[in-house]
Motif scaffolding. Structure first.
Motif, PDB file in Angstrom:
ATOM      1  N   LEU A 399       0.800  -1.218   0.000  1.00 55.76           N
ATOM      2  CA  LEU A 399       0.000   0.000   0.000  1.00 55.76           C
ATOM      3  C   LEU A 399       0.832   1.267   0.000  1.00 55.76           C
ATOM      4  O   LEU A 399       0.335   2.343  -0.358  1.00 55.76           O
ATOM      5  CB  LEU A 399      -0.932  -0.008   1.217  1.00 55.76           C
ATOM      6  CG  LEU A 399      -2.029  -1.075   1.198  1.00 55.76           C
ATOM      7  CD1 LEU A 399      -2.633  -1.235   2.577  1.00 55.76           C
ATOM      8  CD2 LEU A 399      -3.101  -0.710   0.185  1.00 55.76           C
ATOM      9  N   GLY A 400       2.079   1.195   0.406  1.00 61.20           N
ATOM     10  CA  GLY A 400       2.896   2.403   0.460  1.00 61.20           C
ATOM     11  C   GLY A 400       2.257   3.444   1.365  1.00 61.20           C
ATOM     12  O   GLY A 400       1.797   3.142   2.483  1.00 61.20           O
ATOM     13  N   ASP A 401       2.183   4.696   0.883  1.00 64.90           N
ATOM     14  CA  ASP A 401       1.616   5.769   1.716  1.00 64.90           C
ATOM     15  C   ASP A 401       0.107   5.636   1.889  1.00 64.90           C
ATOM     16  O   ASP A 401      -0.495   6.322   2.719  1.00 64.90           O
ATOM     17  CB  ASP A 401       1.970   7.143   1.140  1.00 64.90           C
ATOM     18  CG  ASP A 401       1.445   7.346  -0.285  1.00 64.90           C
ATOM     19  OD1 ASP A 401       0.802   6.421  -0.820  1.00 64.90           O
ATOM     20  OD2 ASP A 401       1.692   8.427  -0.848  1.00 64.90           O
ATOM     21  N   TRP A 402      -0.530   4.723   1.123  1.00 64.81           N
ATOM     22  CA  TRP A 402      -1.962   4.507   1.310  1.00 64.81           C
ATOM     23  C   TRP A 402      -2.269   3.854   2.655  1.00 64.81           C
ATOM     24  O   TRP A 402      -3.386   3.969   3.170  1.00 64.81           O
ATOM     25  CB  TRP A 402      -2.536   3.651   0.178  1.00 64.81           C
ATOM     26  CG  TRP A 402      -3.014   4.489  -0.964  1.00 64.81           C
ATOM     27  CD1 TRP A 402      -2.338   4.786  -2.112  1.00 64.81           C
ATOM     28  CD2 TRP A 402      -4.260   5.181  -1.050  1.00 64.81           C
ATOM     29  NE1 TRP A 402      -3.089   5.608  -2.915  1.00 64.81           N
ATOM     30  CE2 TRP A 402      -4.285   5.857  -2.291  1.00 64.81           C
ATOM     31  CE3 TRP A 402      -5.364   5.275  -0.209  1.00 64.81           C
ATOM     32  CZ2 TRP A 402      -5.364   6.634  -2.689  1.00 64.81           C
ATOM     33  CZ3 TRP A 402      -6.452   6.047  -0.609  1.00 64.81           C
ATOM     34  CH2 TRP A 402      -6.444   6.711  -1.835  1.00 64.81           C
ATOM     35  N   LYS A 403      -1.311   3.187   3.262  1.00 65.53           N
ATOM     36  CA  LYS A 403      -1.564   2.610   4.581  1.00 65.53           C
ATOM     37  C   LYS A 403      -1.914   3.713   5.581  1.00 65.53           C
ATOM     38  O   LYS A 403      -2.878   3.595   6.345  1.00 65.53           O
ATOM     39  CB  LYS A 403      -0.355   1.824   5.072  1.00 65.53           C
ATOM     40  CG  LYS A 403      -0.550   1.293   6.490  1.00 65.53           C
ATOM     41  CD  LYS A 403       0.716   0.727   7.082  1.00 65.53           C
ATOM     42  CE  LYS A 403       0.510   0.385   8.548  1.00 65.53           C
ATOM     43  NZ  LYS A 403       1.743  -0.148   9.187  1.00 65.53           N
ATOM     44  N   TYR A 417      -7.582   0.404  -3.279  1.00 66.89           N
ATOM     45  CA  TYR A 417      -7.549  -0.741  -4.191  1.00 66.89           C
ATOM     46  C   TYR A 417      -7.312  -0.283  -5.622  1.00 66.89           C
ATOM     47  O   TYR A 417      -6.479  -0.844  -6.344  1.00 66.89           O
ATOM     48  CB  TYR A 417      -8.860  -1.515  -4.091  1.00 66.89           C
ATOM     49  CG  TYR A 417      -8.976  -2.658  -5.068  1.00 66.89           C
ATOM     50  CD1 TYR A 417      -8.281  -3.837  -4.859  1.00 66.89           C
ATOM     51  CD2 TYR A 417      -9.764  -2.551  -6.207  1.00 66.89           C
ATOM     52  CE1 TYR A 417      -8.367  -4.888  -5.755  1.00 66.89           C
ATOM     53  CE2 TYR A 417      -9.870  -3.595  -7.111  1.00 66.89           C
ATOM     54  CZ  TYR A 417      -9.167  -4.762  -6.873  1.00 66.89           C
ATOM     55  OH  TYR A 417      -9.256  -5.792  -7.768  1.00 66.89           O
ATOM     56  N   VAL A 418      -8.036   0.754  -6.040  1.00 68.77           N
ATOM     57  CA  VAL A 418      -7.885   1.252  -7.410  1.00 68.77           C
ATOM     58  C   VAL A 418      -6.486   1.818  -7.621  1.00 68.77           C
ATOM     59  O   VAL A 418      -5.834   1.560  -8.642  1.00 68.77           O
ATOM     60  CB  VAL A 418      -8.956   2.317  -7.705  1.00 68.77           C
ATOM     61  CG1 VAL A 418      -8.690   2.981  -9.060  1.00 68.77           C
ATOM     62  CG2 VAL A 418     -10.349   1.703  -7.685  1.00 68.77           C
ATOM     63  N   ALA A 419      -6.015   2.576  -6.626  1.00 65.15           N
ATOM     64  CA  ALA A 419      -4.722   3.243  -6.791  1.00 65.15           C
ATOM     65  C   ALA A 419      -3.551   2.273  -6.780  1.00 65.15           C
ATOM     66  O   ALA A 419      -2.598   2.439  -7.556  1.00 65.15           O
ATOM     67  CB  ALA A 419      -4.545   4.282  -5.673  1.00 65.15           C
ATOM     68  N   ARG A 420      -3.599   1.255  -5.926  1.00 65.50           N
ATOM     69  CA  ARG A 420      -2.433   0.410  -5.755  1.00 65.50           C
ATOM     70  C   ARG A 420      -2.497  -0.909  -6.534  1.00 65.50           C
ATOM     71  O   ARG A 420      -1.494  -1.350  -7.081  1.00 65.50           O
ATOM     72  CB  ARG A 420      -2.221   0.093  -4.261  1.00 65.50           C
ATOM     73  CG  ARG A 420      -2.007   1.331  -3.398  1.00 65.50           C
ATOM     74  CD  ARG A 420      -0.824   2.150  -3.856  1.00 65.50           C
ATOM     75  NE  ARG A 420       0.432   1.391  -3.765  1.00 65.50           N
ATOM     76  CZ  ARG A 420       1.619   1.867  -4.130  1.00 65.50           C
ATOM     77  NH1 ARG A 420       1.708   3.078  -4.643  1.00 65.50           N
ATOM     78  NH2 ARG A 420       2.706   1.130  -4.013  1.00 65.50           N
ATOM     79  N   SER A 421      -3.670  -1.536  -6.597  1.00 66.69           N
ATOM     80  CA  SER A 421      -3.715  -2.838  -7.278  1.00 66.69           C
ATOM     81  C   SER A 421      -3.697  -2.685  -8.787  1.00 66.69           C
ATOM     82  O   SER A 421      -3.289  -3.594  -9.506  1.00 66.69           O
ATOM     83  CB  SER A 421      -4.961  -3.626  -6.854  1.00 66.69           C
ATOM     84  OG  SER A 421      -6.122  -3.033  -7.393  1.00 66.69           O
ATOM     85  N   GLN A 422      -4.141  -1.522  -9.306  1.00 69.86           N
ATOM     86  CA  GLN A 422      -4.140  -1.322 -10.741  1.00 69.86           C
ATOM     87  C   GLN A 422      -2.841  -0.691 -11.242  1.00 69.86           C
ATOM     88  O   GLN A 422      -2.592  -0.617 -12.435  1.00 69.86           O
ATOM     89  CB  GLN A 422      -5.320  -0.408 -11.145  1.00 69.86           C
ATOM     90  CG  GLN A 422      -6.669  -0.886 -10.674  1.00 69.86           C
ATOM     91  CD  GLN A 422      -6.983  -2.297 -11.145  1.00 69.86           C
ATOM     92  OE1 GLN A 422      -6.797  -2.599 -12.311  1.00 69.86           O
ATOM     93  NE2 GLN A 422      -7.463  -3.134 -10.247  1.00 69.86           N
TER      94      GLN A 422
END
Length: 429
Positions: A399-403, A417-422
């Motif tokens: 997740l990086g900074d999304w965590k 999910y959209v930002a990191r998995s895609q």
């Protein structure tokens, strides 16, 4: 080549159908022990609700389905296995030989060692025969005591409530669904159920079941609880969990712990013998430790992998990525779910988490991380896009900074999910 499949539940059926696709000329024999076509136990609550008839529980609705696929069927129960001579002994005394064997024997309901648990009005809810017995006793207004408020217990509870019975649920844990829900979430589900008119007693067990006439009661049964309460009932349903059907493997070299231990090819410790479904104990997605995950999607995935490998002479190409615990439950209209290691990791192992609670609206979300990877989640009242939680966990997405953003706002998991998995797909272009 002859493939012998022990069990005709979801795992057995999917394995047989997969084998026919990848091994069109092989002999396939699927064995079930009940006097019914292959059916789904998960459909039994709908049968009790009278939304479907028994045929509605069948896994394949076309009577000629297996015959057309040249999948032979046999009724019997395996009682012993000879791994040297490659043959299985059945309860009627006959043997079946095999070249490849799939153990898909499923589970059986656990009956706790309670005095009186074998009385006729004490039922489990696992087979079509059980469902018929419950339907005969669970008439509108009947006093029903259910032992257990786990995943299966909550599904049964929904069906009983719709039958109009007077229901009391007793759970030994300190909350409802204790092996699926955090303490706060399990407490919220309990409050929801009680608001619907069902009595729930947690941190308690049934210590004795007596015939009512023996203790001066007009009720068929009287149950004594660990709290000291005595409850009169017309029917007592035991929903205290299940255990894999592995007794016939005693004295064999097939390694068994809680279930049949398999590798990521779904092969057991004995070459040529595979296992799938509720009976299999497969490696966990995150830890690699073996666990039984008794849910139908996992059973189907494991069956496809096992069957594909059974059809090959030596090369194993299909692998299980790892078992991911998945539970989605509808409790009297309240949707809850848990994925992966919903209980979280210890802080010293890189674990952290966040919890969002909205008691008034019955909304709840718990996210559990290991470093910057989401490893578990629990939700209540969230029905849209909850699959994104599974996607993040199953994909072990970094997740990086999304965590940090999720720790501040857990509901942003869809954006994460959209930002990191895609992102890898975007970079690949």
């Amino acid at each position: 080549m002859k493939h012998l499949i022990l069990g005709n539940g979801p795992a057995g059926v999917v394995a047989a159908e997969t084998l026919r696709k990848v091994a069109p000329a092989d002999d396939i024999l699927m064995v079930g022990y009940e006097d019914a076509p292959p059916y789904s136990r998960m459909a039994i609550p709908y049968l009790l609700e009278e939304n479907i008839d028994e045929a509605g529980t069948y896994l394949r609705k076309d009577p000629g389905h297996f015959e057309r696929l040249r999948i032979r069927q046999l009724r019997g129960r395996a009682v012993a296995l000879d791994t040297v001579k490659r043959k299985v002994l059945f309860d009627d005394g006959h043997f079946e030989h095999y070249d490849r064997l799939l153990i898909a024997t499923g589970s059986h309901p656990v009956r706790p060692p309670i005095p009186g648990v074998d009385l006729p009005e004490v039922q489990t809810c696992w087979t079509l025969a059980d469902a018929r017995a419950i339907a005969a006793l669970a008439k509108p207004g009947a006093r029903v005591l259910q032992l257990g408020a786990g995943f299966i217990g909550c599904i049964i509870m929904e069906a009983l409530a719709k039958r109009g019975v007077q229901l009391t649920v007793v759970e030994m844990g300190d909350r409802m669904v204790p092996r699926m829900m955090t303490p706060k979430a399990g407490g919220m589900i309990k409050r929801w159920v009680e608001d619907k008119g069902i009595r729930v007693v947690t941190s308690a067990g049934v210590e004795r079941i007596e015939r009512g006439s023996d203790v001066g009661s007009d009720a068929p049964l009287v149950a004594g609880l660990s709290t000291g309460d005595r409850l009169e009932c017309d029917l007592l349903i035991v929903a205290a969990g299940v255990a894999p059907n592995v007794g016939f493997l005693d004295a064999t070299p097939v390694h068994v712990a809680k279930g049949v231990l398999v590798n990521d090819h779904m092969e057991t410790s004995v070459p040529g013998i595979f296992a799938a479904g509720d009976v299999a104990e497969a490696p966990d997605l995150f830890t690699g430790a073996h666990l039984v995950s008794a849910i139908q999607p996992n059973a189907a995935d494991q069956a496809r992998i096992a069957a594909t490998n059974m059809a090959r002479d030596s090369v194993h190409e299909s692998r299980l990525n790892g078992v991911l615990a998945i539970n989605v439950l509808d409790t009297l209209g309240l949707i809850s779910s848990s994925f992966g290691q919903w209980w979280g990791e210890k802080a010293e192992a890189g674990g952290s988490g966040v919890e969002m609670v909205d008691e008034g609206r019955y909304r709840y979300l718990s996210l559990q991380f290991k470093d910057d990877v989401l490893v578990g989640a629990t939700s209540i009242g969230l029905t849209q896009h909850v699959g994104a939680l599974r996607g993040l966990i199953h994909g072990q997405v970094r997740l990086g900074d999304w965590k940090e953003r999720l720790l501040a706002n857990p509901l942003a998991f869809v954006d994460a999910y959209v930002a990191r998995s895609q992102q890898p797909m975007a970079l690949a272009r």
